[in-house]
Scaffold this motif. Structure first.
Motif, PDB file in Angstrom:
ATOM      1  N   SER A   3       0.856  -1.175  -0.168  1.00  0.00           N
ATOM      2  CA  SER A   3      -0.108   0.107   0.009  1.00  0.00           C
ATOM      3  C   SER A   3       0.909   1.170   0.019  1.00  0.00           C
ATOM      4  CB  SER A   3      -0.961  -0.132   1.169  1.00  0.00           C
ATOM      5  OG  SER A   3      -1.635   1.196   1.106  1.00  0.00           O
ATOM      6  N   GLY A   4       2.144   1.210   0.524  1.00  0.00           N
ATOM      7  CA  GLY A   4       2.875   2.423   0.775  1.00  0.00           C
ATOM      8  C   GLY A   4       3.613   2.661  -0.566  1.00  0.00           C
ATOM      9  N   LEU A   5       3.958   1.466  -1.275  1.00  0.00           N
ATOM     10  CA  LEU A   5       4.402   1.656  -2.502  1.00  0.00           C
ATOM     11  C   LEU A   5       3.721   2.177  -3.413  1.00  0.00           C
ATOM     12  CD1 LEU A   5       6.633  -1.711  -2.665  1.00  0.00           C
ATOM     13  CD2 LEU A   5       7.482   0.659  -2.467  1.00  0.00           C
ATOM     14  N   GLU A   6       2.351   1.845  -3.433  1.00  0.00           N
ATOM     15  CA  GLU A   6       1.290   2.253  -4.463  1.00  0.00           C
ATOM     16  C   GLU A   6       1.110   3.601  -4.296  1.00  0.00           C
ATOM     17  OE1 GLU A   6      -2.045  -0.020  -3.772  1.00  0.00           O
ATOM     18  OE2 GLU A   6      -1.546  -1.794  -4.838  1.00  0.00           O
ATOM     19  N   LYS A   7       1.394   4.299  -2.881  1.00  0.00           N
ATOM     20  CA  LYS A   7       1.031   5.517  -2.765  1.00  0.00           C
ATOM     21  C   LYS A   7       2.243   6.461  -3.377  1.00  0.00           C
ATOM     22  CE  LYS A   7      -1.823   5.242   1.127  1.00  0.00           C
ATOM     23  NZ  LYS A   7      -2.064   5.312   2.639  1.00  0.00           N
ATOM     24  N   ARG A   8       3.449   5.782  -3.161  1.00  0.00           N
ATOM     25  CA  ARG A   8       4.554   6.657  -3.605  1.00  0.00           C
ATOM     26  C   ARG A   8       4.831   6.691  -5.113  1.00  0.00           C
ATOM     27  NH1 ARG A   8       7.026   4.016   0.759  1.00  0.00           N
ATOM     28  NH2 ARG A   8       8.049   2.275  -0.417  1.00  0.00           N
ATOM     29  N   VAL A   9       4.459   5.318  -5.644  1.00  0.00           N
ATOM     30  CA  VAL A   9       4.568   5.324  -7.295  1.00  0.00           C
ATOM     31  C   VAL A   9       3.511   6.157  -7.837  1.00  0.00           C
ATOM     32  CG1 VAL A   9       4.186   3.639  -9.233  1.00  0.00           C
ATOM     33  CG2 VAL A   9       5.558   3.096  -7.394  1.00  0.00           C
ATOM     34  N   ASN A  10       2.296   6.191  -7.303  1.00  0.00           N
ATOM     35  CA  ASN A  10       1.277   7.092  -7.960  1.00  0.00           C
ATOM     36  C   ASN A  10       1.735   8.524  -7.931  1.00  0.00           C
ATOM     37  OD1 ASN A  10      -0.378   4.839  -8.355  1.00  0.00           O
ATOM     38  ND2 ASN A  10      -1.588   5.121  -6.624  1.00  0.00           N
ATOM     39  N   LYS A  11       2.454   9.049  -6.921  1.00  0.00           N
ATOM     40  CA  LYS A  11       2.683  10.255  -6.608  1.00  0.00           C
ATOM     41  C   LYS A  11       4.040  10.653  -7.856  1.00  0.00           C
ATOM     42  CE  LYS A  11       1.956  11.051  -1.837  1.00  0.00           C
ATOM     43  NZ  LYS A  11       2.551  11.352  -0.487  1.00  0.00           N
ATOM     44  N   LYS A  12       4.722   9.874  -8.117  1.00  0.00           N
ATOM     45  CA  LYS A  12       5.889  10.164  -9.168  1.00  0.00           C
ATOM     46  C   LYS A  12       5.285   9.818 -10.497  1.00  0.00           C
ATOM     47  CE  LYS A  12      10.196   8.144 -10.518  1.00  0.00           C
ATOM     48  NZ  LYS A  12      11.372   7.047 -10.136  1.00  0.00           N
ATOM     49  N   VAL A  13       4.338   9.152 -10.731  1.00  0.00           N
ATOM     50  CA  VAL A  13       3.626   9.158 -12.241  1.00  0.00           C
ATOM     51  C   VAL A  13       2.774  10.434 -12.268  1.00  0.00           C
ATOM     52  CG1 VAL A  13       1.844   7.786 -13.294  1.00  0.00           C
ATOM     53  CG2 VAL A  13       3.530   6.553 -12.170  1.00  0.00           C
ATOM     54  N   MET A  14       2.135  10.783 -11.356  1.00  0.00           N
ATOM     55  CA  MET A  14       1.330  12.033 -11.473  1.00  0.00           C
ATOM     56  C   MET A  14       2.397  13.393 -11.684  1.00  0.00           C
ATOM     57  SD  MET A  14      -1.876  11.682 -11.270  1.00  0.00           S
ATOM     58  CE  MET A  14      -2.613  13.213 -11.080  1.00  0.00           C
ATOM     59  N   ALA A  15       3.505  13.276 -11.172  1.00  0.00           N
ATOM     60  CA  ALA A  15       4.313  14.370 -11.247  1.00  0.00           C
ATOM     61  C   ALA A  15       4.883  14.265 -12.688  1.00  0.00           C
ATOM     62  CB  ALA A  15       5.572  14.219 -10.302  1.00  0.00           C
ATOM     63  N   MET A  16       5.170  13.076 -13.340  1.00  0.00           N
ATOM     64  CA  MET A  16       5.632  12.942 -14.698  1.00  0.00           C
ATOM     65  C   MET A  16       4.625  13.454 -15.643  1.00  0.00           C
ATOM     66  SD  MET A  16       7.957   9.355 -14.307  1.00  0.00           S
ATOM     67  CE  MET A  16       8.133   9.380 -16.170  1.00  0.00           C
ATOM     68  N   PHE A  17       3.373  12.961 -15.350  1.00  0.00           N
ATOM     69  CA  PHE A  17       2.150  13.394 -16.373  1.00  0.00           C
ATOM     70  C   PHE A  17       2.100  14.829 -16.313  1.00  0.00           C
ATOM     71  CE2 PHE A  17      -2.305  14.281 -16.666  1.00  0.00           C
ATOM     72  CZ  PHE A  17      -2.818  13.770 -17.833  1.00  0.00           C
ATOM     73  N   GLU A  18       2.320  15.611 -15.238  1.00  0.00           N
ATOM     74  CA  GLU A  18       2.092  16.857 -15.139  1.00  0.00           C
ATOM     75  C   GLU A  18       3.142  17.713 -15.699  1.00  0.00           C
ATOM     76  OE1 GLU A  18       1.830  17.875 -11.211  1.00  0.00           O
ATOM     77  OE2 GLU A  18      -0.261  17.032 -10.767  1.00  0.00           O
ATOM     78  N   LYS A  19       4.307  17.327 -15.949  1.00  0.00           N
ATOM     79  CA  LYS A  19       5.418  17.842 -16.412  1.00  0.00           C
ATOM     80  C   LYS A  19       5.110  17.506 -17.962  1.00  0.00           C
ATOM     81  CE  LYS A  19      10.357  17.585 -17.090  1.00  0.00           C
ATOM     82  NZ  LYS A  19      11.675  17.059 -16.386  1.00  0.00           N
ATOM     83  N   ALA A  20       4.808  16.525 -18.377  1.00  0.00           N
ATOM     84  CA  ALA A  20       4.669  16.097 -19.802  1.00  0.00           C
ATOM     85  C   ALA A  20       3.476  16.973 -20.461  1.00  0.00           C
ATOM     86  CB  ALA A  20       4.288  14.659 -20.068  1.00  0.00           C
ATOM     87  N   GLU A  21       2.347  17.446 -19.413  1.00  0.00           N
ATOM     88  CA  GLU A  21       1.307  18.111 -19.997  1.00  0.00           C
ATOM     89  C   GLU A  21       1.751  19.590 -20.016  1.00  0.00           C
ATOM     90  OE1 GLU A  21      -3.423  18.729 -18.681  1.00  0.00           O
ATOM     91  OE2 GLU A  21      -1.949  18.227 -17.318  1.00  0.00           O
ATOM     92  N   ASP A  22       2.682  20.108 -19.232  1.00  0.00           N
ATOM     93  CA  ASP A  22       3.170  21.351 -19.374  1.00  0.00           C
ATOM     94  C   ASP A  22       3.979  21.604 -20.595  1.00  0.00           C
ATOM     95  OD1 ASP A  22       2.004  22.079 -16.999  1.00  0.00           O
ATOM     96  OD2 ASP A  22       3.663  21.781 -15.584  1.00  0.00           O
ATOM     97  N   GLU A  23       4.826  20.707 -20.845  1.00  0.00           N
ATOM     98  CA  GLU A  23       5.661  20.725 -22.012  1.00  0.00           C
ATOM     99  C   GLU A  23       4.823  20.786 -23.392  1.00  0.00           C
ATOM    100  OE1 GLU A  23       8.322  17.197 -21.682  1.00  0.00           O
ATOM    101  OE2 GLU A  23       9.566  18.378 -20.302  1.00  0.00           O
ATOM    102  N   TYR A  24       3.635  19.869 -23.364  1.00  0.00           N
ATOM    103  CA  TYR A  24       2.863  19.758 -24.504  1.00  0.00           C
ATOM    104  C   TYR A  24       2.213  21.313 -24.778  1.00  0.00           C
ATOM    105  CZ  TYR A  24      -1.562  18.783 -27.161  1.00  0.00           C
ATOM    106  OH  TYR A  24      -2.493  18.636 -27.947  1.00  0.00           O
ATOM    107  N   ASN A  25       1.750  21.836 -23.568  1.00  0.00           N
ATOM    108  CA  ASN A  25       1.004  23.021 -23.891  1.00  0.00           C
ATOM    109  C   ASN A  25       1.938  24.074 -24.227  1.00  0.00           C
ATOM    110  OD1 ASN A  25      -1.470  22.179 -22.750  1.00  0.00           O
ATOM    111  ND2 ASN A  25      -0.926  22.484 -20.600  1.00  0.00           N
ATOM    112  N   ASP A  26       3.180  24.094 -23.718  1.00  0.00           N
ATOM    113  CA  ASP A  26       4.240  25.016 -24.047  1.00  0.00           C
ATOM    114  C   ASP A  26       4.506  25.103 -25.761  1.00  0.00           C
ATOM    115  OD1 ASP A  26       6.361  26.836 -23.618  1.00  0.00           O
ATOM    116  OD2 ASP A  26       7.893  25.274 -23.923  1.00  0.00           O
ATOM    117  N   LEU A  27       4.633  23.790 -26.264  1.00  0.00           N
ATOM    118  CA  LEU A  27       4.981  23.354 -27.389  1.00  0.00           C
ATOM    119  C   LEU A  27       3.664  23.827 -28.489  1.00  0.00           C
ATOM    120  CD1 LEU A  27       6.290  19.614 -27.604  1.00  0.00           C
ATOM    121  CD2 LEU A  27       7.460  22.104 -28.256  1.00  0.00           C
ATOM    122  N   ILE A  28       2.595  23.664 -28.000  1.00  0.00           N
ATOM    123  CA  ILE A  28       1.145  24.049 -28.672  1.00  0.00           C
ATOM    124  C   ILE A  28       1.311  25.761 -28.855  1.00  0.00           C
ATOM    125  CG2 ILE A  28      -1.083  24.197 -28.701  1.00  0.00           C
ATOM    126  CD1 ILE A  28      -0.183  21.465 -29.577  1.00  0.00           C
TER     127      ILE A  28
END
Length: 330
Positions: A281-306
């Protein structure tokens, strides 16, 4: 009485009759009771009264119905064998002069309102407890000293049925023997019987304790049976819920299998399982936070390119218009 006239004194001072009556009433004394005051010359007579005379005076003084007062023990019995008179007197002792009444309330009335001048013992029929000689003890005495040589004192007197309890209390626990030898043997026998009765009582107590233990054991068996039924129901529900149990239950408890419960403590395994679950359960919580951060970064980069793409396209349109204007001017 002085000079033919009544004279009343209170604390040594002359007083009127009305004042004397008021004094008696103030302490709740019944001056109308004929035995409330004992005149001079009668005191000695009262002190020398026989039990029946005292009883009669008590009944009158206490205003108690005669039906409730049965009488003095000595007057309630008739001796069947005059040769046993002395022995019966010894057996009864002072109880011969006890007064038998129907209840303790009648006895209380006699004691409180009878204006007693001597000690009187009351036997209330509804409260007195007697311990008459059991028939087995009487039979044993007959075998020991011969029939007729030892009689229960109660059997040597006659009395009305209504006072039987009182007579059993007075005479019921004593033997009257014809000879001293018979009395000695009965006394020795009585001692042995007492010991036997004590042992018998001990055995009864032990039997009672054993019965209690058996009852407890029966209750324990019932409790185990109930628990077994509850466990069976739980197993049935588990089998219904988890289909794999049916196919693998033959492995339960088998050595070397995953269900070898002798080499692997189920409780320890359960503790480890819960620990691993907590870690997961602890690992799932940590992994989920990391993935969300990567997703937010990719989204920001996409918006910048557009945004940059829109700027370039806009600039391209402007340049194209400028080129067209220059061509027209040529």
């Amino acid at each position: 009485v002085v000079g033919g006239r009544n004279k009343y004194l209170i604390d040594g001072h002359l007083a009127q009759p009305s004042r004397v009556q008021n004094l008696f009433h103030s302490v709740q004394l019944n001056v109308n009771n004929p035995h409330f005051l004992i005149m001079q010359g009668r005191i000695t007579k009262v002190l020398n009264m026989k039990p029946p005379e005292i009883l009669s005076m008590l009944e009158e003084a206490a205003n108690v119905e005669k039906a409730f007062v049965k009488g003095v023990v000595a007057k309630l019995v008739k001796v069947k064998d005059s040769s046993a008179m002395t022995a019966l007197e010894v057996c009864a002792g002072g109880k011969l002069f006890n007064v038998v009444v129907d209840s303790e309330s009648t006895g209380k009335q006699l004691l409180q309102k009878g204006d007693l001048r001597r000690r009187v013992t009351i036997i209330p029929l509804n409260k007195i407890q007697s311990k008459p000689v059991p028939s087995t003890v009487k039979n044993a005495a007959d075998k020991l000293v011969g029939e007729g040589n030892a009689e229960v004192a109660l059997s040597l007197v006659g009395y009305d049925d209504e006072v039987q309890t009182a007579m059993e209390y007075v005479f019921g626990s004593t033997f009257v023997c014809k000879t001293s030898d018979a009395a000695r043997e009965c006394r020795e026998c009585d001692s042995q019987i007492s010991s036997i009765l004590k042992e018998q009582q001990k055995l009864k107590n032990k039997i009672g304790e054993k019965n209690l233990e058996r009852k407890k054991l029966e209750n324990e068996v019932k409790r185990v049976e109930m628990e077994q039924k509850e466990c069976s129901l739980k197993v049935d529900k588990l089998i219904e819920k988890h289909a794999w149990i049916t196919s693998e239950k033959q492995l339960f408890g088998r050595s070397g299998s995953d269900y070898d419960f002798t080499s692997r403590d189920p409780q320890v395994a359960r503790d480890q399982y819960e620990k691993l679950q907590a870690e997961q359960s602890g690992l799932e919580k940590r992994v989920n936070k990391k993935v969300m951060a990567m997703f937010e970064k990719a989204e920001d980069e996409y918006n910048d390119l557009i945004s940059k793409k829109n700027i370039i396209e806009n600039d391209k349109s402007k340049i194209k218009l400028v080129i067209e204007e220059l061509d027209e001017k040529k």
